[in-house]
Design an enzyme around this catalytic site. Structure first.
Site, mmCIF file in Angstrom:
data_model
loop_
_atom_site.group_PDB
_atom_site.id
_atom_site.type_symbol
_atom_site.label_atom_id
_atom_site.label_comp_id
_atom_site.label_asym_id
_atom_site.label_seq_id
_atom_site.Cartn_x
_atom_site.Cartn_y
_atom_site.Cartn_z
ATOM 1 C CG LEU A 39 -10.824 -5.138 14.069
ATOM 2 C CD1 LEU A 39 -10.263 -5.117 12.657
ATOM 3 C CD2 LEU A 39 -11.431 -3.797 14.451
ATOM 4 C CG ASP A 40 -7.169 -6.486 18.256
ATOM 5 O OD1 ASP A 40 -6.691 -7.587 18.547
ATOM 6 O OD2 ASP A 40 -6.800 -5.417 18.774
ATOM 7 N N PRO A 41 -9.389 -9.787 18.321
ATOM 8 C CG PRO A 41 -9.656 -11.923 19.235
ATOM 9 C CD PRO A 41 -9.970 -10.475 19.495
ATOM 10 C CG ASP A 95 -5.735 -9.232 15.112
ATOM 11 O OD1 ASP A 95 -6.581 -10.088 14.795
ATOM 12 O OD2 ASP A 95 -5.359 -9.049 16.283
ATOM 13 N NE ARG A 149 -2.195 -10.100 18.404
ATOM 14 C CZ ARG A 149 -3.396 -10.045 18.936
ATOM 15 N NH1 ARG A 149 -3.540 -10.048 20.260
ATOM 16 N NH2 ARG A 149 -4.479 -9.970 18.182
#
Length: 932
Positions: A610-612, A615, A729
């Site tokens: 997801l993150d990373p 995104d 970020r």
């Protein structure tokens, strides 16, 4: 069963022929078997005229009856053949295509196209039966002259039929795209009685092309022919019925952009045009013949982008470079790849330059890698898109039209039979001398026949012993033999934690994949294995020998272990030649393996959760869209967070753990770095991060706050926006999280260093006792209210209330994990976990500042929200696990072929990932806000 011949030559002739067969002591007997490989197969190895010549030479020719042959049985009877079911009298049996195992007669010589010389898996059972039955196999494909050229083939008519078919399909495809063309009047090859009738239809279409009846919106069409052999010559003969002009490969781009629509452009591509040495460049034909593995093809980069129709006529050998790989196809089928495609008012634009592929070579997984199965005469076309979808039911939709029929010549069966029989006839005499019961060295075959003998006397002949080695290599390469999962490709998932279930669920959808879950928590792994009908194993993640053993059994390893173990996993994968996929950031020790992984042909794909992960995918999609339309990205600000659903954020942290709690807490004391309006801003580690958290209102219905996440500055280069003045970020939380974390930090709870009182082997201690110790109180029996007062003095009223509400002043015994950070991570993972009826909420937000060439400014806002489902998966598990699983499957299927340590930043990768995520319900909303 015998068929009575018509007395066309008189009874005396027939009586003499019967008398000859019955009295000759040394008569030769051959058979033409009935073809049963396809309902469309109407060819024969010899035509009636060939049979007549054989009969006149004293050969008894037995023909198995078949009403499907293009030439009727009466024609063979008239030629002097005996038509009967039993062909066991013949010493040599001629056919066209493969023979079913149960119909192979022992101790005979068979001649047909066996499709075994590349150890083709589907035909290995037939080869085993041929060996077991002591059959001498002569393969037409290996009948060659002294120069290595094939002397017996249907190749020319494969080219003729293939070209007719692709012109027919092109007309239908262009019509589906909104363009009526003269090709609409060309039918499939088998609709014509002969190729001359098809040629006339194509000449008629060509006449209309020359009159300017092609839609101008299509622009010039380019046909690229690979190879110069019989197949290519046959297809080009048909092509030359159109108004045409040939150009060399280096002129393709020019004619694609500026050519005339009143003619069709042709280009014949030879090896020297696209093959180059991997090291040093250049092309040496002799070296390529001996060492094809030293070469790569530049076809996808230099020729394919300017090709409207590819007619693939080349023979592909194992270890030879692919003409088009799966990633090549993704690149070529992107709409943005062909900016010069013409458009006109009211006319639909073409999706991309390449419209159709006629893969006459029909070699699954060969030179056209993404064609892993042939089409058929019944279903001659499929649309192949950049996502590996194949649509055989419609000509409308994304992708390239592909025709890859493996028995093209049977669409023109009489001409093909005549052509093939005339080529085979000069070798028939030599072949008929074969006696499969005698050793091969007792025969004196001509070199062409000798070189085509694949098996004899129960063994592969010396030139073809490599087939055994190739079979073993194919087995090792695909690792098909997985315990309990024969014919499945193995993939190992390390870890059975919170995000594992969606990974297992997605990969288990494909029954050709054998999934194994390996975990030190065997009960968790067993539960997942039982739920999704996969395997489970115990794994001690710190045991490098165990990791190596698991990696050696896998094609792909998915690591869902803590990030600090990824180095060991990566080393094991590189040593075993297995690919690796992980959702985590690239660790330094993994990055160091780039060169050795690349050399080993291993992909280590990172940052795909997801993150990373998501995104990156959404950011790159938006950024590249802006850049492809001439815009400049000035700023990039992003926040992402996994949160409890609002109604379940009922604690001091406003948070519940849906992934590794230690990682959540450790990030709050990490350093951060970002670019803001041209200035580098650094946040020191140790607790400063929570002090720079700021309120966010992009979704006014929520009380959000955010703070920087790690080093954002490196992504300016990775995203290709080096000129942007802002690159940020960040992590997203509900308002109040940062204040509570600061209280925990001040109190000493988020300290990663060992603490004497928390040693697992030390004396028991309660949370209240530990709190007193952290406050410097010697007497743990202090009144509770006085304890709270001292706590307020240390960290303030709000912080003290948070500490109390989380149970850190209770008399509950502590489960000690060495450090305060590890100890409260374990404690909070139990206290603040999502209950069975609770769910979580993932929010991702990108704000991208854009300046256009005319000075206009806007902000692109990309927002993704995903709510978990208590009955299936949490939002965090889905958004981390699903992209990881999709990426693993893409590596497994060859869609990602970049080797070494890689990120999912290539358009051909992130576009497919986003497409499949959207198919699974993970979507984002993008809006544009004008700024001037």
């Amino acid at each position: 069963m015998f068929y009575k011949a018509a007395p066309v030559r008189g009874n005396n002739y027939l009586l003499k022929r019967i008398a000859y067969y019955s009295t000759s002591k040394h008569r030769r007997v051959i058979a033409i078997r009935r073809e049963d490989q396809s309902v469309w197969e109407r060819r024969a190895p010899f035509s009636p005229s060939n049979v007549s010549r054989l009969v006149r030479q004293g050969v008894k020719v037995i023909v198995q009856p078949s009403n499907r042959r293009a030439y009727p049985m009466q024609s063979y009877i008239n030629a002097g053949a005996v038509v009967q079911e039993d062909i066991s009298e013949a010493g040599v049996i001629f056919g066209v295509k493969q023979v079913p195992v149960d119909l192979l007669i022992p101790n005979k010589t068979y001649c047909f196209f066996s499709h075994t010389i590349k150890a083709q898996e589907a035909n290995m059972p037939m080869l085993d039966a041929i060996l077991a039955k002591n059959i001498r196999l002569i393969d037409y494909e290996k009948l060659m002259d002294d120069s290595g050229n094939r002397v017996v083939a249907f190749g020319k008519y494969a080219g003729v039929a293939g070209m007719i078919n692709i012109l027919h399909g092109l007309g239908l495809r262009l019509l589906a795209l909104g363009h009526h063309t003269p090709f609409m009047h060309v039918g499939p090859a088998h609709n014509y009685r002969s190729s001359s009738m098809a040629r006339q239809a194509i000449r008629d279409a060509g006449y209309e092309v020359s009159l300017g009846m092609m839609p101008k919106s299509l622009g010039p069409l380019t046909f690229v022919f690979t190879g110069s052999g019989n197949v290519s010559q046959g297809s080009q003969e048909i092509f030359q019925e159109l108004p045409h002009e040939y150009v060399p490969p280096e002129m393709l781009r020019k004619v694609a952009e500026h050519g005339s629509p009143n003619k069709i452009y042709g280009c014949e591509v030879r090896r020297r045009h696209h093959l180059v040495r991997k090291n040093g460049g250049g092309y040496d034909p002799q070296e390529y013949e001996e060492h094809p593995e030293r070469y790569i093809s530049t076809f996808a980069q230099k020729i394919a982008p300017y090709t409207s129709v590819l007619v693939n006529c080349i023979y592909w050998a194992v270890d030879s470079p692919k003409l088009l790989t799966i990633p090549d196809a993704k690149h070529l089928l992107l709409p943005s790849h062909t900016p010069w495609l013409p458009t006109s008012v009211g006319a639909p634009a073409l999706p991309h330059r390449m419209l159709a592929i006629c893969d006459i070579s029909a070699d699954p997984g060969g030179s056209i890698e993404f064609m892993n199965e042939c089409t058929t005469i019944d279903t001659p076309f499929c649309l192949y898109d950049a996502d590996r979808n194949k649509d055989t039911k419609s000509f409308k939709g994304p992708g390239v039209l592909v025709c890859s029929i493996d028995n093209m010549p049977t669409q023109l069966p009489r001409e093909s039979t005549d052509f093939f029989g005339d080529l085979l006839f000069p070798y028939a005499e030599d072949i008929m001398s074969s006696d499969a019961s005698r050793p091969l060295n007792e025969h004196k075959f001509a070199q062409a026949v000798q070189g085509a003998i694949i098996t004899s006397n129960g063994q592969l002949t010396p030139p073809f012993e490599y087939i055994n080695e190739l079979r073993m290599a194919n087995t090792n390469r695909s690792r098909h033999k997985v315990e309990g999962h024969d014919q499945q490709v193995p993939i190992v998932i390390l870890g059975s934690g919170l995000v594992s279930a969606p990974v297992v669920e997605y990969l288990a959808r494909d029954k050709n994949v054998a999934v194994t879950i390996a975990s030190q928590f065997k009960e968790e792994a067993d539960a997942l294995a039982e739920k999704y009908s996969v395997r489970s194993e115990y794994l001690e993640a710190n045991d490098e020998n165990a990791l190596a053993a698991l990696a050696s059994k896998a094609r792909v390893v998915v690591s869902l272990l803590p990030y600090d173990l990824h180095g060991a996993v990566a080393r094991a994968c590189v040593s075993a030649g297995a690919h690796m996929v992980t959702a985590s950031y690239v660790q330094p020790e993994v990055k160091e393996l780039h060169d050795v992984a690349k050399e080993a042909g291993v992909t280590i794909l990172n940052e795909i959760g997801l993150d990373p992960g998501i995104d990156h995918l959404l950011a790159l999609e938006c950024i590249h869209d802006v850049q492809n339309h001439g815009g400049r990205v000035d700023s990039f600000v992003s926040y992402c967070g996994g949160l409890p659903a609002p109604e379940f954020s009922d604690n001091a942290l406003r948070y519940k753990f849906s992934w590794n709690p230690r990682g959540v807490l450790l990030n709050t004391i990490s350093a951060a770095k970002y670019l803001s309006k041209g200035q580098i801003v650094e946040v020191l580690s140790g607790g400063e991060l929570m002090s720079v958290a700021r309120e966010l209102d992009f979704l006014p219905g929520f009380a959000f706050e955010g703070f920087p996440n790690r080093d954002s500055t490196s992504y300016s280069t990775l995203y290709g926006i080096e000129d942007a003045h802002t690159m940020f970020r960040g992590t997203l939380r509900y308002r109040g999280f940062a204040e509570t974390i600061k209280a925990l930090q001040l109190f000493g709870f988020i300290d990663p260093n060992p603490h004497p009182s928390l040693h697992p082997e030390g004396p028991q201690i309660t949370w209240r006792e530990f709190a007193c110790e952290l406050l410097g109180l010697m007497d743990c029996s202090i009144f509770y209210e006085n304890l709270k007062t001292r706590l307020v003095e240390r960290i303030g009223t709000n912080g003290a209330q948070a500490i109390e509400s989380l149970g850190f002043l209770s008399d509950e015994p502590i489960i000690k994990c060495s450090s305060p950070l590890n100890t409260i991570s374990h404690y909070l993972s139990k206290r603040l976990q999502l209950e069975k009826d609770e769910t979580d909420f993932v929010v991702l937000r990108h704000e991208i500042g854009v300046t256009w060439s005319d000075g206009r400014k806007e902000r692109r806002e990309v927002t993704m929200t995903v709510r978990g489902d208590p009955a299936t998966h949490t939002a965090m598990a889905r958004t981390v696990g699903l992209p990881t699983a999709i990426a693993a499957k893409m590596v497994l299927d060859g869609e990602i072929q970049e080797r070494g340590v890689v990120l999912p930043f290539a358009p051909v990768v992130y576009k497919s990932l986003l497409s499949r995520l959207r198919s699974d319900g993970i979507t984002a909303r993008e809006v544009s806000v004008p700024l001037n």
